[in-house]
Design a protein around this motif. Sequence first.
Motif, PDB file in Angstrom:
ATOM      1  N   MET A 190       0.822  -1.209   0.000  1.00 20.26           N
ATOM      2  CA  MET A 190       0.000   0.000   0.000  1.00 20.26           C
ATOM      3  C   MET A 190       0.854   1.256   0.000  1.00 20.26           C
TER       4      MET A 190
ATOM      5  N   GLN B 238       8.326   4.481 -10.084  1.00 24.98           N
ATOM      6  CA  GLN B 238       8.777   3.119 -10.353  1.00 24.98           C
ATOM      7  C   GLN B 238       9.225   2.463  -9.054  1.00 24.98           C
ATOM      8  N   PHE B 239       8.941   1.166  -8.944  1.00 26.59           N
ATOM      9  CA  PHE B 239       9.376   0.424  -7.772  1.00 26.59           C
ATOM     10  C   PHE B 239      10.008  -0.889  -8.202  1.00 26.59           C
ATOM     11  N   ALA B 240      10.971  -1.331  -7.406  1.00 28.88           N
ATOM     12  CA  ALA B 240      11.538  -2.659  -7.601  1.00 28.88           C
ATOM     13  C   ALA B 240      11.086  -3.521  -6.438  1.00 28.88           C
TER      14      ALA B 240
ATOM     15  N   TYR C 160       6.276   6.503   5.016  1.00 29.15           N
ATOM     16  CA  TYR C 160       5.270   6.233   3.992  1.00 29.15           C
ATOM     17  C   TYR C 160       3.856   6.435   4.502  1.00 29.15           C
ATOM     18  N   SER C 161       3.674   6.311   5.802  1.00 29.58           N
ATOM     19  CA  SER C 161       2.344   6.541   6.340  1.00 29.58           C
ATOM     20  C   SER C 161       2.488   6.814   7.824  1.00 29.58           C
TER      21      SER C 161
ATOM     22  N   ARG D 231       4.299  14.906  -8.627  1.00 32.97           N
ATOM     23  CA  ARG D 231       4.039  13.849  -9.603  1.00 32.97           C
ATOM     24  C   ARG D 231       3.265  12.697  -8.977  1.00 32.97           C
ATOM     25  N   ASN D 232       3.481  12.483  -7.684  1.00 30.59           N
ATOM     26  CA  ASN D 232       2.849  11.343  -7.021  1.00 30.59           C
ATOM     27  C   ASN D 232       1.834  11.802  -5.992  1.00 30.59           C
TER      28      ASN D 232
ATOM     29  N   ARG E  42      -0.683   9.262  -4.701  1.00 28.42           N
ATOM     30  CA  ARG E  42      -0.185   8.262  -3.770  1.00 28.42           C
ATOM     31  C   ARG E  42       0.118   8.866  -2.403  1.00 28.42           C
TER      32      ARG E  42
ATOM     33  N   MET F 161       1.304  17.339 -16.154  1.00 27.58           N
ATOM     34  CA  MET F 161       0.318  17.490 -15.080  1.00 27.58           C
ATOM     35  C   MET F 161       0.082  18.964 -14.782  1.00 27.58           C
TER      36      MET F 161
ATOM     37  N   LEU G 113      -6.156  -3.209   3.898  1.00 21.32           N
ATOM     38  CA  LEU G 113      -6.540  -2.913   2.532  1.00 21.32           C
ATOM     39  C   LEU G 113      -7.737  -1.978   2.516  1.00 21.32           C
TER      40      LEU G 113
ATOM     41  N   GLY H  55      -6.790   1.470   3.501  1.00 19.89           N
ATOM     42  CA  GLY H  55      -6.034   2.056   2.396  1.00 19.89           C
ATOM     43  C   GLY H  55      -6.947   2.492   1.261  1.00 19.89           C
ATOM     44  N   MET H  56      -7.903   1.639   0.938  1.00 21.00           N
ATOM     45  CA  MET H  56      -8.843   1.951  -0.144  1.00 21.00           C
ATOM     46  C   MET H  56      -9.700   3.164   0.208  1.00 21.00           C
TER      47      MET H  56
ATOM     48  N   ARG I  23      -7.665   6.285  -0.129  1.00 23.35           N
ATOM     49  CA  ARG I  23      -7.415   6.653  -1.513  1.00 23.35           C
ATOM     50  C   ARG I  23      -8.672   7.213  -2.157  1.00 23.35           C
TER      51      ARG I  23
ATOM     52  N   LYS J  10      -8.855  10.676  -3.902  1.00 26.83           N
ATOM     53  CA  LYS J  10      -9.218  10.822  -5.315  1.00 26.83           C
ATOM     54  C   LYS J  10     -10.320  11.856  -5.488  1.00 26.83           C
TER      55      LYS J  10
ATOM     56  N   MET K 183      11.707  -1.316  -3.146  1.00 24.28           N
ATOM     57  CA  MET K 183      12.428  -0.056  -3.132  1.00 24.28           C
ATOM     58  C   MET K 183      11.924   0.845  -4.238  1.00 24.28           C
ATOM     59  N   GLU K 184      11.830   2.118  -3.916  1.00 26.44           N
ATOM     60  CA  GLU K 184      11.438   3.057  -4.943  1.00 26.44           C
ATOM     61  C   GLU K 184      12.635   3.318  -5.851  1.00 26.44           C
ATOM     62  N   ILE K 185      12.382   3.369  -7.157  1.00 26.08           N
ATOM     63  CA  ILE K 185      13.449   3.687  -8.112  1.00 26.08           C
ATOM     64  C   ILE K 185      13.209   5.126  -8.565  1.00 26.08           C
TER      65      ILE K 185
END
Lengths: 215, 655
Positions: free
Chosen positions: A173, A200-202, B69-70, B100-101, B104, B134, B250, B253-254, B257, B261, B497-499
């Motif tokens: 999540m 992006q995530f791995a 993250y939360s 951009r996110n 999320r 955006m 879940l 979280g839903m 979101r 939204k 991991m975030e890229i």
Amino acid sequence: MQQLSEKAEEVLESLWILTVEGDQVGCLLTDLQLEADAEQLKDLLQRAYVEIRDNRILLRPEGEAEARMAVRRHRLAERLTMDILGIEGEEGNEQACIFEHLLRQGVDTKLCTLLNHPSTCPHGNPIPPGDCCTEARRSGSPGIVPLTELKAGESGGIAYLAASDDKKMQKLMSMGVLPGSDILLMQKFPSYIFKVGHSQFAVDESLARQIHIRR
Amino acid sequence: MTDMSDSVSPLPKVILVGHPNVGKSVLFNALTGAYATVSNYPGTSVEVSSGNCVIGEQRYEILDTPGMYSMMPITEEERVGRQILLHEDPHVVVHVIDARNIERMLPMTLQLVEAGLPIVLVVNILDEAERLGMKLDLEQLQQRLGVPVVGAVMKRKIGLEELFAAIKDYRVCPHKVFVYRNDLEQDITAVVRLLNGEYRLSKRALGMLLIQGDEDIKQLVEQQEDSDQHNELVEVLREIRFRRRADLHLQIGMERRHIGKQMLDGVVTQTQAAQETFGEKLSGWMMNPYTGVPLLLLVVYLGLFQFVGVFGAGTLVDFLEGFLFEEYINPPVIAFAQNYLTAEWLFELIVGEYGVWTLGVRYAVALVLPIVGSFFLVFSVLEDSGYLPRLAMMLDRIFKKIGLSGRAVIPMVLGFGCDTMATLVTRTLETTRERVISTLLLALAIPCSAQLGVILGLLSSAPPALAVWTIFLLGAFLLVGVLADRLLPGEKPVFYMEIPPLRRPQLYNVAVKTLTRMKSYFFEIFPLFILASVILWAGKMTNTLDVVIAGLSPVVRAIGLPTEATTAFVFGFFRRDFGAAGLYDLQMAGVLSVTQLTVAAVTLTLFVPCVAQFLVMFKERGFRIAVAIFVFVTAFAFGSGWLLNRMLVATGLLQ
């Protein structure tokens, strides 16, 4: 006709794996630890599923269909024990060996449909498709598969998350992986890389397997 | 920054929170002018940085928290950040998100607002969001959220003035309540009804965290509520958690979101996105094993070998040590000492064999600093470009075999610079098991850059020796890793991991970051160098050193080395590179054969970490684990040395 014995089915499975999936021509009886007059061979010979030539046991065309279905049942059973029941490792293999023999008379079709016609077993070997799989493909039903089944470059909607524990669920999540979002699988090896929104995530396979995608 | 010790009342606090990699640290620097480590990979702010900032007439204390993250923490660093929110009484909490996110990240804003915190939302990185097509209507978002919203490009200080204004004029007003689905609301009400204590966060937020099974909050509530009430609460929570066992997280979280939204409907408009950039292509190459491995080798060759090895350990050291110190600095210092420091003990203390000047300062400044400095420069460039998460993703599968996840790649790479710093960073790993394994491997098989520089210098004259050293160390790393994975109890790690997008490293950012690292390295290490030379001097003067060396020398002889080499091992404990440098002197004197040199280099690399690293191990992992690692590493190092010596002598490989 009476059902094949469990032992006989296992002989067929080994033969299928070695000769159809592998490139051996038959296999030595000693490789399967069998004597030429073993009980499980009698039945197979009588049905002309196999033949024996100089210590080698060969799968005859008559036996191929039965062998393919035996392999299919075994690998479906692996999916059931490992993915759904969460039994892993050696224990999972043993349980799968017991389960596979229960998957007859249409039970395999029901299980296959429940699992949404998986194409590979947890070890990555192909599951021979049954009629139900061909039918599902023909009717073009979208199907819901784990992220690991997608090809790189394929995208879909997240249908549900099958996380086994709270921590994994929280991780998913936190990446914005929630049912209803769109996901693009960018790469599968050495790790799974996907894009949700603009990020992006791995993730490794254990997490990727939890994400189920509607194609 | 001026000294604030004269102020009696504590300064009003401004706390920065947000996901990793959204520009919190850049904002922190813009606010305070101080430098907290800023980087392009998730999880650099291990500790909470604080600094001061004057807005209008008022001075504020700014706290920068690790990325989270939360509101419900997963890792230890996230807990650190949440702990601050639980216990501090901030004037303003600035939530920084990446435009951009926004979809999320907005759910966390909702949680913060729900918690009743005085939030200012900073929507950062607007420029890159625009490039993605955006458009954001932040005015409308502000109305819907009911808290100030500031659009920003913090890298270029856009939006800073607006943020100042929002902080200065902050008026706490009752926050909006975001309503969840009916059944969830009923559960929240049932829990909130039973909370009567005094809390910093709103009871609604606490109720949500309790329903989700947050351990810290459970403890907090247990302390605050009287026992009858608490028992009833536990019962209610048990019932709710059982009823919602299938999809609790879940569902929440839903819900969040969904609200997010709705809030963004009409706020965000997406137009045609830009084409794939060169950065995205390069990113793809870095992550594809066929192109990624050659790229990795290129990075290692150019960055480590050419820049750190040839330039740092070669050119720079030659200049500083060979030219500056030998020609210009040492002669007058020694002359001065000869003239004025007539007492023998004083002469020895300053310019003797182990003198503070000749050993301590010279080694620290001329030998170690240029090597470590050039490593930090390379590391900062890699870090800023976003290469490290891509490397982590490439190596995850291999790291799983040694009980670690790809995330551990970052401390391991940093270890090649300074193992002490790297041991601190292992804190970002998720489980204790991973932290213990990585601490062990850092102590055992990762040579720090100073040591690496000297050892490469030593062995480069004999390439086969260098090959033996490399293979042996790699083998030891994998062997001990695999064994640790087999033997240590606990769950296998999970990798995620975030890229982040690749970015061109900013010259200023890289320079400041390198200098900050060098500064902290220098301040941490320099006193130890001096201390080490004083201890060695005292040891020499009182002959204790001879006793220690005599005690250790049978072990050293057992692995086939001359007695003189013992000194290098004793040095090695004070600084890893000290030991290696000691070998350097021996080799110059010509008392070591190639076999002996190889055995000595391997043993010394594996041998116990330096004092600083041991202290950090002790602090981070506790007494028992630190001592266990120390004993194991010592035994393993000499055991390997013995084995390697036998093997080399028997095969005559390096004769």
